[in-house]
Design a protein around this motif. Structure first.
Motif, PDB file in Angstrom:
ATOM      1  N   LYS A 200       0.836  -1.203   0.000  1.00 26.72           N
ATOM      2  CA  LYS A 200       0.000   0.000   0.000  1.00 26.72           C
ATOM      3  C   LYS A 200       0.872   1.255   0.000  1.00 26.72           C
ATOM      4  CE  LYS A 200      -3.712   2.383   2.448  1.00 26.72           C
ATOM      5  NZ  LYS A 200      -4.645   2.358   3.606  1.00 26.72           N
ATOM      6  N   PRO A 201       0.804   2.080  -1.057  1.00 28.13           N
ATOM      7  CA  PRO A 201       1.594   3.320  -1.073  1.00 28.13           C
ATOM      8  C   PRO A 201       0.971   4.360  -0.146  1.00 28.13           C
ATOM      9  CG  PRO A 201       0.216   3.202  -3.031  1.00 28.13           C
ATOM     10  CD  PRO A 201       0.028   1.908  -2.294  1.00 28.13           C
ATOM     11  N   VAL A 202       1.832   5.120   0.530  1.00 29.40           N
ATOM     12  CA  VAL A 202       1.329   6.127   1.469  1.00 29.40           C
ATOM     13  C   VAL A 202       1.813   7.539   1.169  1.00 29.40           C
ATOM     14  CG1 VAL A 202       0.959   4.507   3.349  1.00 29.40           C
ATOM     15  CG2 VAL A 202       3.217   5.579   3.077  1.00 29.40           C
ATOM     16  N   SER A 203       2.951   7.676   0.459  1.00 30.80           N
ATOM     17  CA  SER A 203       3.429   9.027   0.148  1.00 30.80           C
ATOM     18  C   SER A 203       4.268   9.018  -1.125  1.00 30.80           C
ATOM     19  CB  SER A 203       4.250   9.609   1.305  1.00 30.80           C
ATOM     20  OG  SER A 203       5.445   8.884   1.488  1.00 30.80           O
ATOM     21  N   VAL A 204       4.361  10.192  -1.734  1.00 31.77           N
ATOM     22  CA  VAL A 204       5.032  10.334  -3.028  1.00 31.77           C
ATOM     23  C   VAL A 204       5.829  11.636  -3.052  1.00 31.77           C
ATOM     24  CG1 VAL A 204       4.642  10.759  -5.494  1.00 31.77           C
ATOM     25  CG2 VAL A 204       3.321   8.996  -4.310  1.00 31.77           C
ATOM     26  N   TYR A 205       7.010  11.558  -3.633  1.00 32.64           N
ATOM     27  CA  TYR A 205       7.779  12.770  -3.960  1.00 32.64           C
ATOM     28  C   TYR A 205       8.119  12.677  -5.441  1.00 32.64           C
ATOM     29  CZ  TYR A 205      11.300  16.442  -3.976  1.00 32.64           C
ATOM     30  OH  TYR A 205      11.994  17.580  -4.257  1.00 32.64           O
ATOM     31  N   GLY A 206       7.786  13.711  -6.215  1.00 28.05           N
ATOM     32  CA  GLY A 206       8.007  13.625  -7.653  1.00 28.05           C
ATOM     33  C   GLY A 206       8.256  14.965  -8.309  1.00 28.05           C
ATOM     34  N   ALA A 207       8.651  14.884  -9.579  1.00 27.92           N
ATOM     35  CA  ALA A 207       8.889  16.081 -10.386  1.00 27.92           C
ATOM     36  C   ALA A 207       8.541  15.773 -11.832  1.00 27.92           C
ATOM     37  CB  ALA A 207      10.348  16.522 -10.271  1.00 27.92           C
ATOM     38  N   THR A 208       8.000  16.747 -12.531  1.00 25.13           N
ATOM     39  CA  THR A 208       7.677  16.607 -13.953  1.00 25.13           C
ATOM     40  C   THR A 208       8.285  17.772 -14.725  1.00 25.13           C
ATOM     41  OG1 THR A 208       5.586  17.834 -13.783  1.00 25.13           O
ATOM     42  CG2 THR A 208       5.504  15.440 -13.424  1.00 25.13           C
TER      43      THR A 208
END
Length: 358
Positions: A200-208
């Motif tokens: 189960k994913p709980v958090s995300v850090y990303g860039a586009t």
């Protein structure tokens, strides 16, 4: 539903993806039949109907969904219509196979999940990569414990010059929901979660980033461009996804990038006792024996019925038995939650917690 009774299917969307579904379900004539088809461009629907011997061409999706002689609907249309058509079909008592992404965004995906729970009908997202023979080989070994504890994975798909249909719905956020992240990244997310054991994913850090599309650079060969159209999506995305159990996943995708790449999808699964890699239709296991690294190539079957046939048969089996599909509405929501969070993280520069509440 009786195991002997053929499942009657209606197809919404007669384009390239819809045609693939016609070809694959057409190989399962003992289990199902396509009884109706529709498309916003009716001449194409009529052409497909004549070619495949489909008896009914419905004037609209609403007319097709309302037919009493249909058990299930395939939704193979542009992204912005996935949720509305899926929900309408569920409310008319139909099972649904919907193309990816399940929803344009997480909000739309949540409405599908709620409709599925309300109606009890089958919703399956058409992710064929789970059904590739090498993917299934890796999954079998992971489930047997051969790789030990899976603690992280890295996946992606770099296309060097592959922006599709510039100016069409593909490159307009309001209609597509995004660029390569929601187009091909969603496939890699689904495959990675499948092999990692569905954490189960709980958090995300990303860039586009959008360094090519706005300048009409990086144009691929797929789709017909509309140079009077617009481009307001990314052409590269990167992210790290953290799970409730402490595992993690790194994702990197592009439609266009100055990078040495073979344009193939890739996935690296890393476990305490071994690893696995899938890349461009090849694969291998990686481990250690007698203090030396060992690579064991995956063997492709000499004859294989195809991933989409397995996908199609699984959909029919879920309808008959009532079991949950591998790519259920909940897995579709998971992908939409992650994708939305990557876009949000890119905008605000920070980590985003996933909101699973319906």
């Amino acid at each position: 539903m009786s195991g002997q009774q053929k499942i009657r299917i209606g197809l919404i969307g007669a384009g390239n993806i819809g045609n693939i579904h016609l070809q694959e379900f057409g190989k399962l004539t003992e289990e199902c039949e396509i009884v109706a088809i529709t498309d916003t461009f009716l001449p194409l629907a009529k052409q497909r109907a004549e070619h495949y011997g489909i008896p009914v061409v419905s004037a609209t999706p609403e007319e097709l969904i309302g037919r009493e002689d249909i058990d299930a609907v395939i939704v193979a249309v542009p992204n912005q219509a996935h949720a509305s058509l899926t929900i309408r079909a569920l409310e008319h008592g139909k099972h649904v196979l919907v193309e990816k992404p399940m929803g344009l965004d997480a909000s739309a995906a949540k409405e599908i999940v709620k409709a599925q729970k309300r109606t009890g009908k089958t919703v399956m997202v058409a992710h064929q990569m789970r059904w590739e023979p090498l993917s299934l080989q890796v999954k079998e070994q992971i489930d047997r414990g051969e790789l030990g504890k899976i603690y992280t994975a890295k996946t992606g798909w770099y296309r060097r010059k592959g922006i599709p249909g510039w100016g069409t719905w593909f490159t307009q956020h309001e209609q597509s929901g995004g660029g390569p992240l929601i187009d091909i990244g969603v496939h890699m997310l689904d495959l990675a979660f499948f092999l990692m054991g569905e954490p189960k994913p709980v958090s995300v850090y990303g860039a586009t980033y959008a360094e090519f599309g706005p300048r009409k650079k990086g144009i691929g060969s797929w789709g017909k461009p509309d140079w009077n159209g617009s481009y307001d999506v990314e052409d590269l995305a990167t992210a790290i996804i953290k799970m409730e159990d402490g595992t993690s996943l790194t994702l990197e995708v592009s439609w266009a990038v100055h990078m040495d790449t073979d344009n193939s999808p890739f996935l690296h699964v890393m476990g305490s006792e071994g690893g696995a890699v899938l890349r461009g239709g090849e694969g291998k296991f990686l481990t250690e024996r007698f203090d030396k690294t060992v690579d064991i190539p995956l063997i492709k079957p000499e004859e294989d019925e195809g991933a989409r046939i397995r996908l199609s048969r699984h959909f029919l089996d879920c309808i008959r038995t009532g079991k949950a599909p591998w790519t259920s509405a909940e897995t579709g929501l998971r992908s939409n939650l992650i994708i939305d969070a990557i876009y949000e993280s890119s905008r605000n520069g920070g980590e985003v917690k996933l909101d699973w509440s319906l």
